[in-house]
Design an enzyme around this catalytic site. Structure first.
Site, PDB file in Angstrom:
ATOM      1  CB  SER A  41      -0.941  -0.001   1.203  1.00  0.00           C
ATOM      2  OG  SER A  41      -0.216  -0.016   2.419  1.00  0.00           O
ATOM      3  CE  LYS A  68      -3.348   0.922   5.089  1.00  0.00           C
ATOM      4  NZ  LYS A  68      -3.097   0.407   3.730  1.00  0.00           N
TER       5      LYS A  68
END
Length: 816
Positions: A707, A750
């Site tokens: 990511s 996140k």
């Protein structure tokens, strides 16, 4: 040359005399024994003259000796080894005297061995021993017995004693063929009678060899008589021991019959023993018990067994314990479910804040349960980090349903018997944890929590997770069979709830049987509400305080959450609140009974300086430094990706404890920039004249995953173009060599990490737009989300100036 016998007739000869020392001649059929014979070495047996016995030959030299004898005169010398373990015996390994034998019959066996039937003829002494490596031959001297001219009284007495001794041995159980007894009865030759008797006494090799070496018939008969007397003593003692054992068995049988008569007498008098009272109670319970026919038959069988046992026997205690377990189980006892959805929702909200997915699933089950009585109990699996309330949630669910709650911990369990129980053949056997939990609940429809299923072990005693496959399968658990019970028990009404921190250690087949519900962790706002509603009142009460002595301001709790704990759950938060309460309790105990107000300004007086520093976004735009976000087991964090270039040859240096996947993402980002250098106005020579160094701070913490691809690409293009990266923009997403941005996981964690760091703009892959539904509405309203499909859109939103030459060809990113 060896002399060969020309007459091929059955060798049933009676030897009476000899022509000389080296050869023997008999009256009647003439039988000459050669002076040199092949030798067959025997182990653990001595063959006597006139004895017919089968022998199994396996050694090559022995088989060659048999073949040599069969090809000539069919005679062979049988010598016994002194040590049966020696495979290749020499002269000194064999006795000096053996028996000349005639091979009557020979048969080759499939395993390579040879079976020969031999008859002993006469004793012989070894004069020479010749071993050429293939066969052993020996020159012999035939040993003739001295003729008995007349029998003495002693010899006659010995003959009679031996005859009667053989008959007595047979009566005491000695296995002597009847034809041997007949031959012994009709035999008057003392030497032959001695040999016949010795051959049937199962003597040891040394004893038998001494008999063979005794040439004098009368002396040999006397020795055999002594051995026969010893054998009779052994047989008599053996018979006595057997009689005593039989007498003990007869005694037990007699006691059993007496007990049966005693039972009959007590029945007539109306007097029952304690065991009879127990059996009567069991029978009354069985009559009232509503169970399947298989269970009822097993109970009847065990009750009947108990009635036939002695009250003090060990087996009685085993059967009694089994019956107690069977009658104590709730075969058809169920609690009534609370089908009031509003009340159930109220109870769930009282015990836990948030966790809407779990609460919705329980209410759905209650709704279906109110419409259908045949619904099976669901099998749920709560997966989440420690401290998010998985275990306490199970207790809350049981309270909302009005059911009993049972919890067992499976962490570290390695024995399959812990689940299925032990078979009753073992001492101290008992049912497994599942049946024990059902008995503890007292109903057949409790909420049954299996805690820590991701920490189940496996070893030589079995795999508990495989045993749980039947328990957690709705198609099978209606007839769960515990090893101890031995009959099926219906678990289909039980609501099973399992908990785990991670899904990966759980076996795929095990995981497939459960409905997975993830509990990702709490936001700061959720932790604040949990602390205010549950943790603070609980700790105030546990530490003997009240609202007149202590109060927490909102700012104090927020500071404890942000600067003293870093976790997905609230376990450490509760510890910090408890620490504050203990210090206040001490002040109260010292006489300071005024109200102690805890605020953000004075919380450090109780907890000390902050132990955790909050992630902060960068203060200004910089070249080569971009802001990313990472998922962790305790929630999420922001990370900074730093890139720089230096004179070199186009190498790529990666530091910061990066995993293989993250290293590959950095290589993919660099390859993309090199292949599209013209589009971004980058001089291609920069990739051959400079080395690039990418570093992610906090190097002691391992980092991995795809990511960070867009974050690394943004830092690299910033270095190559000298364009600054916006400090207030965070980003996440996987990059491909074609520049596509792929979806990633952990969006909620996140986003919360970026929000805590003060970032209000975030770049996400377009396919992850659906994941915003998991983010609280308050945070969605505070932040701006930019959804991108390719890396050019990332550069457009993350850099202060677009690096593209033709901006009109770029697709516009979606903003929310």
């Amino acid at each position: 040359m060896e002399e060969k016998d020309d007459e091929k007739q059955e060798p049933l000869f009676e030897l009476e005399g000899a022509a000389g020392e080296g050869a023997a001649e008999t009256s009647g059929p003439k039988l000459q024994i050669p002076a040199k014979l092949p030798v067959l070495m025997l182990r653990d047996i001595v063959v006597f003259p006139y004895m017919i016995i089968p022998l199994f030959v396996g050694r090559e030299k022995s088989k060659n000796a048999v073949d040599l004898a069969l090809s000539s005169h069919r005679m062979i010398l049988l010598l016994t080894q002194k040590d049966l373990e020696i495979e290749d015996p020499k002269r000194e390994d064999a006795f000096d005297i053996g028996t000349v034998a005639m091979i009557i019959r020979m048969l080759k066996l499939p395993d390579g061995r040879v079976r020969v039937l031999v008859q002993g003829l006469i004793r012989a002494r070894v004069e020479s021993f010749e071993d050429d490596g293939k066969v052993i031959q020996s020159e012999i001297a035939v040993i003739h017995e001295p003729e008995v001219t007349e029998k003495t009284i002693e010899t006659e007495a010995l003959i009679r004693n031996i005859r009667s001794g053989l008959e007595k041995a047979t009566s005491l159980g000695k296995n002597i063929p009847p034809e041997v007894l007949i031959i012994a009865t009709n035999m008057d030759d003392p030497g032959r009678l001695a040999d016949l008797t010795a051959a049937n006494l199962d003597l040891k090799v040394d004893e038998a060899q001494k008999i063979l070496e005794t040439v004098n018939p009368q002396l040999r008969l006397k020795k055999v008589h002594e051995l026969l007397l010893r054998e009779l003593e052994l047989l008599d003692l053996q018979s006595k021991i057997s009689s005593e054992a039989k007498g003990e068995m007869d005694k037990l049988q007699r006691q059993y019959f007496l007990r049966q008569q005693l039972k009959a007498i007590q029945k007539e008098l109306g007097e029952g023993s304690e065991l009879q009272e127990e059996i009567k109670n069991y029978q009354e319970k069985l009559a009232k018990l509503q169970v399947p026919d298989e269970v009822k038959e097993e109970l009847e069988k065990q009750i009947n067994r108990l009635g036939q046992m002695h009250p003090e026997s060990a087996e009685t205690a085993v059967v009694r314990n089994y019956l107690d377990w069977m009658f104590s189980l709730p075969w058809n006892e169920s609690t009534t479910d609370n089908l009031d959805l509003k009340k159930a929702r109220q109870i769930l909200d009282e015990d836990h804040y948030g966790l809407d997915k779990v609460k919705m699933r329980i209410l759905e089950y209650l709704a279906v349960r109110s419409l259908s009585q045949k619904i099976r109990g669901p099998i749920l699996c709560f997966v989440g980090p420690p401290g998010v309330g998985k275990t306490s949630l199970g207790r809350s669910i049981a309270r909302s349903l009005g059911r009993k709650f049972v919890r067992i911990s499976l962490g570290g369990v390695r024995d399959e018997a812990e689940i299925r129980g032990h078979r009753r053949t073992y001492v101290g056997a008992m049912p497994g944890k599942i049946i024990q939990g059902i008995k503890q609940a007292g109903s057949n429809n409790p909420v049954f929590m299996l805690d820590e299923v991701d920490k189940i072990g496996a070893d030589f005693r079995g795999d508990p997770s495989s045993a749980l496959l039947e328990v957690l399968d709705p198609e099978q658990n209606h007839s769960f069979r515990d090893h101890y019970l031995g009959v099926p028990f219906d678990l289909s009404k039980v609501m099973f709830i399992t908990t785990a921190n991670l899904l990966d250690p759980i076996q795929p087949a095990f995981r497939d049987r459960m409905e997975i519900i993830e509990l990702p962790g709490y936001t700061e706002e959720e932790k604040l509400e949990i602390a205010r509603r549950h943790l603070i009142p609980k700790q105030i009460a546990e530490n003997g305080l009240n609202k007149q002595l202590i109060s927490f301001s909102r700012g104090a709790v927020q500071k404890i959450i942000a600067q003293y704990t870093r976790e997905a759950g609230v376990r450490n938060l509760e510890r910090e609140i408890a620490s504050v309460c203990r210090k206040v309790a001490r002040k109260v105990a010292e006489g300071k009974r005024s109200l102690h107000r805890l605020t953000a300004n004075n919380i450090e007086e109780f907890l000390g300086p902050p132990r955790i520093f909050r992630d902060q976004m960068l203060a200004k735009d910089q070249v080569g430094v971009s802001t990313g976000v990472a998922w962790t087991a305790t929630g999420g964090e922001i990370i900074f990706v730093e890139a720089t270039k230096m004179k070199g040859k186009g190498g790529l240096i990666l530091t910061g404890s990066l995993g293989d996947v993250m290293k590959e993402s950095a290589q993919a980002a660099l390859s993309f920039l090199r292949s599209h250098a013209d589009e971004f106005g980058i001089n291609p020579t920069i990739f051959t004249e400079y080395d690039f160094h990418i570093h992610i701070p906090e190097g002691a913490i391992p980092k991995d995953g795809p990511s960070a691809g867009v974050t690394i690409a943004t830092s690299l293009i910033s270095v190559c173009t000298e364009i600054k990266v916006k400090h207030d923009v965070a980003m996440t997403g996987e990059i491909t060599l074609r520049g596509n941005v792929l979806p990633i996981g952990g969006i909620k964690e996140k986003v919360l990490a970026a929000q805590r760091a003060g970032i209000r703009k975030m770049i996400l892959p377009a396919p992850n737009k659906k994941d915003l539904t998991d983010i609280p509405g308050k945070i969605r309203r505070e932040m701006e989300f930019i959804f991108v499909e390719d890396i050019n859109q990332v550069f457009e939103s993350a850099l202060t100036v677009s690096p593209l030459k033709d901006r009109h060809e770029m697709a516009t990113p979606q903003r929310t």
